[in-house]
Design a protein around this motif. Structure first.
Motif, mmCIF file in Angstrom:
data_model
loop_
_atom_site.group_PDB
_atom_site.id
_atom_site.type_symbol
_atom_site.label_atom_id
_atom_site.label_comp_id
_atom_site.label_asym_id
_atom_site.label_seq_id
_atom_site.Cartn_x
_atom_site.Cartn_y
_atom_site.Cartn_z
ATOM 1 N N TYR A 198 0.854 -1.190 0.000
ATOM 2 C CA TYR A 198 0.000 0.000 0.000
ATOM 3 C C TYR A 198 0.888 1.238 0.000
ATOM 4 O O TYR A 198 1.878 1.312 0.737
ATOM 5 N N THR A 199 0.537 2.212 -0.837
ATOM 6 C CA THR A 199 1.226 3.497 -0.859
ATOM 7 C C THR A 199 0.193 4.601 -1.001
ATOM 8 O O THR A 199 -0.665 4.529 -1.882
ATOM 9 N N ALA A 200 0.273 5.614 -0.145
ATOM 10 C CA ALA A 200 -0.630 6.755 -0.252
ATOM 11 C C ALA A 200 -0.219 7.600 -1.444
ATOM 12 O O ALA A 200 0.943 7.996 -1.554
ATOM 13 N N GLY A 248 -3.824 0.679 8.847
ATOM 14 C CA GLY A 248 -5.181 0.151 8.883
ATOM 15 C C GLY A 248 -5.507 -0.733 7.690
ATOM 16 O O GLY A 248 -4.618 -1.252 7.027
ATOM 17 N N LYS A 249 -6.789 -0.887 7.420
ATOM 18 C CA LYS A 249 -7.247 -1.785 6.356
ATOM 19 C C LYS A 249 -7.322 -1.048 5.023
ATOM 20 O O LYS A 249 -7.879 0.049 4.936
ATOM 21 N N LYS A 250 -6.770 -1.677 3.981
ATOM 22 C CA LYS A 250 -6.745 -1.066 2.655
ATOM 23 C C LYS A 250 -7.071 -2.118 1.599
ATOM 24 O O LYS A 250 -6.741 -3.299 1.754
ATOM 25 N N ASP A 251 -7.672 -1.670 0.496
ATOM 26 C CA ASP A 251 -7.949 -2.553 -0.641
ATOM 27 C C ASP A 251 -6.702 -2.661 -1.509
ATOM 28 O O ASP A 251 -6.054 -1.647 -1.812
ATOM 29 N N VAL A 252 -6.383 -3.880 -1.908
ATOM 30 C CA VAL A 252 -5.219 -4.103 -2.775
ATOM 31 C C VAL A 252 -5.624 -4.993 -3.947
ATOM 32 O O VAL A 252 -6.543 -5.809 -3.837
ATOM 33 N N VAL A 272 1.763 -18.308 -4.842
ATOM 34 C CA VAL A 272 2.329 -16.977 -4.584
ATOM 35 C C VAL A 272 1.578 -15.936 -5.417
ATOM 36 O O VAL A 272 1.261 -16.171 -6.586
ATOM 37 N N SER A 273 1.306 -14.778 -4.812
ATOM 38 C CA SER A 273 0.675 -13.668 -5.528
ATOM 39 C C SER A 273 1.132 -12.354 -4.907
ATOM 40 O O SER A 273 1.663 -12.331 -3.801
ATOM 41 N N ALA A 274 0.899 -11.250 -5.635
ATOM 42 C CA ALA A 274 1.247 -9.920 -5.131
ATOM 43 C C ALA A 274 0.147 -8.941 -5.499
ATOM 44 O O ALA A 274 -0.385 -8.973 -6.614
ATOM 45 N N ARG A 275 -0.164 -8.058 -4.557
ATOM 46 C CA ARG A 275 -1.207 -7.057 -4.770
ATOM 47 C C ARG A 275 -0.733 -5.686 -4.311
ATOM 48 O O ARG A 275 0.122 -5.578 -3.428
ATOM 49 N N PHE A 276 -1.354 -4.675 -4.892
ATOM 50 C CA PHE A 276 -0.987 -3.288 -4.588
ATOM 51 C C PHE A 276 -2.251 -2.442 -4.515
ATOM 52 O O PHE A 276 -3.210 -2.653 -5.249
ATOM 53 N N GLY A 277 -2.227 -1.464 -3.617
ATOM 54 C CA GLY A 277 -3.332 -0.523 -3.513
ATOM 55 C C GLY A 277 -2.819 0.856 -3.155
ATOM 56 O O GLY A 277 -1.693 1.012 -2.659
ATOM 57 N N TRP A 283 -8.278 6.616 -6.607
ATOM 58 C CA TRP A 283 -7.159 6.262 -7.483
ATOM 59 C C TRP A 283 -7.250 4.791 -7.887
ATOM 60 O O TRP A 283 -6.936 4.421 -9.014
ATOM 61 N N ASN A 284 -7.657 3.940 -6.946
ATOM 62 C CA ASN A 284 -7.839 2.523 -7.268
ATOM 63 C C ASN A 284 -8.909 2.346 -8.335
ATOM 64 O O ASN A 284 -8.759 1.541 -9.260
ATOM 65 N N TRP A 285 -9.999 3.092 -8.199
ATOM 66 C CA TRP A 285 -11.042 3.022 -9.213
ATOM 67 C C TRP A 285 -10.505 3.476 -10.572
ATOM 68 O O TRP A 285 -10.811 2.891 -11.613
ATOM 69 N N GLY A 286 -9.690 4.543 -10.552
ATOM 70 C CA GLY A 286 -9.114 5.040 -11.794
ATOM 71 C C GLY A 286 -8.186 4.033 -12.446
ATOM 72 O O GLY A 286 -8.208 3.851 -13.679
#
Length: 424
Positions: A198-200, A248-252, A272-277, A283-286
């Motif tokens: 996760y990155t703001a 806290g909790k974030k969507d990735v 194995v998998s990798a996710r980012f949010g 921004w995620n929607w975009g």
């Protein structure tokens, strides 16, 4: 290079490191104390941050900032002090590149983005000039090209680490330590490894990370399920992940990242998998909308992506001022006996943390932790097992939350209550 023997402290498996204001000064051995380190892309956010971190961690190092813009180079050299210099270099020009590598003990390649780059020009030049090498590559194809030069690096007696930033990089070492600890504690065989990031905003890293993100949206995601390679749509498979204290909790969402393949092959984990949010949430929607609406061939075209970056960058900078640049990564490992273990790394500023993390790898190479050849961070020939704790301690300086080998409930924002020994 001199090899330092470092004892692995067993407390790494149960550790929490709190935020510290200043990095701890290091006392390198005489042979490496005055080493010359060239940081390519040193006028950029990642390279500049790496140079600043190295200057604070080990002031005796002679830092050479490599870039195209002399004005920017002179500005960062002023910050670094008298033990630094700027050299104008074009990494696409082999002669210019090789000339900058002579009399250099280590080159740190931070001149991204690495996506869609056809040749490992800097690594090839490092091998040719017998210069130790570290890069912050975050592209699977580029990392595989780098690995294809392994035998040449061995023949030249050159140590090299690819994908050695914060993620991938520190996250790979965290995964390797979770796997090692699970085996030593008889937790059963590792079955599933999940990287969550996760990155703001853009993390304060500017146009380069924006270009990287857009280019990744054009790449089909490769993951592994019970040993079988599977391909998935980018920015799909959303999970809500708890990054713990300070985040806290974030969507990735799923992305095609090199640590998935390397962890599967090196650590032997079948799934194995990798996710980012990111944040703000729109921004995620975009990003999801871009994946659905823009043809993948456009998102794989560097020139067209650069135009998109120019379009979005002013807006991103405004939003970054509001969102901040907090960064967090969580690595989850599930074992065959049902036990789960977690590592979390969170920092207030990605632009600072990525430099500290990259500097930790650079110092590991200078100290002799890396054997000749091209290695991923989780390979013991890249960062020796006995040296992983030191690398993680250095990389985690300034973090607001760093924990390793904890049960998931112990790192949750709202932990489950424990009543009569039963988790509810």
């Amino acid at each position: 290079m001199a090899r330092i023997s470092l004892q692995l402290n067993p407390t790494l498996s149960r550790t929490t490191i709190k935020e510290s204001s200043e990095p701890k000064l290091l006392h390198l051995p005489n042979k490496t104390r005055n080493s010359r380190v060239l940081i390519l892309g040193g006028t950029g956010r990642v390279g500049g941050s790496t140079a600043l971190a190295l200057s604070k961690l080990s002031p005796d190092l002679h830092l050479v900032v490599g870039g195209r813009n002399r004005e920017k180079g002179d500005a960062i050299v002023t910050k670094l002090g008298e033990n630094s210099e700027f050299v104008q270099v074009n990494i696409d020009n082999v002669k210019s590149l090789e000339a900058s590598l002579y009399d250099v003990d280590l080159v740190v390649h931070a001149a991204g983005p690495f996506q869609q780059t056809e040749k490992c020009t800097v690594l090839e030049a490092a091998i040719s000039t017998k210069t130790a090498y570290v890069d912050v590559c975050d592209d699977t194809n580029y990392s595989m090209r780098a690995k294809s030069l392994h035998e040449k690096a061995v023949a030249a007696n050159i140590p090299a680490i690819t994908t050695a930033g914060i993620y991938p990089g520190v996250s790979n070492v965290m995964a390797a330590e979770l796997v090692r600890s699970s085996k030593s504690e008889n937790m059963g065989e590792p079955q599933r490894l999940r990287f969550s990031y996760y990155t703001a905003g853009s993390g304060g890293s500017g146009p380069t990370i924006l270009a990287t993100s857009f280019l990744l949206l054009g790449e089909e995601v490769v993951a592994y399920n019970k040993g079988e390679k599977i391909k998935l749509k980018p920015y799909s498979g959303m999970l809500n992940v708890d990054f713990g204290k300070g985040i806290g909790k974030k969507d990735v969402y799923l992305l095609h990242l090199p640590e998935v393949r390397s962890a599967h092959e090196v650590l032997g984990v079948p799934t194995v998998s990798a996710r980012f949010g990111t944040a703000p949430f729109f921004w995620n929607w975009g990003m999801e909308a871009m994946t659905n609406l823009i043809p993948s061939e456009v998102l794989r075209d560097k020139n067209k992506v650069q135009k998109l970056v120019q379009l979005f960058d002013p807006l991103v900078r405004v939003i970054d001022g509001i969102a901040g640049e907090r960064v967090s990564m969580r690595v989850d490992l599930e074992c065959s006996n049902g036990r789960e273990t977690v590592g979390i790394f969170s920092h207030k500023r990605l632009s600072v943390s990525v430099g500290t993390s990259t500097a930790a790898f650079a110092l590991a190479v200078l100290e002799g932790s890396t054997q000749p050849g091209v290695w991923y961070p989780e390979e013991p020939e890249g960062v020796a097992i006995d040296d992983r704790e030191v690398l993680l301690q250095r990389a985690s300086q300034g973090t607001i939350n760093f924990v390793m080998n904890k049960a998931p409930w112990m790192v949750e924002t709202d932990p489950k209550e424990l009543i009569f020994g039963i988790f509810l």
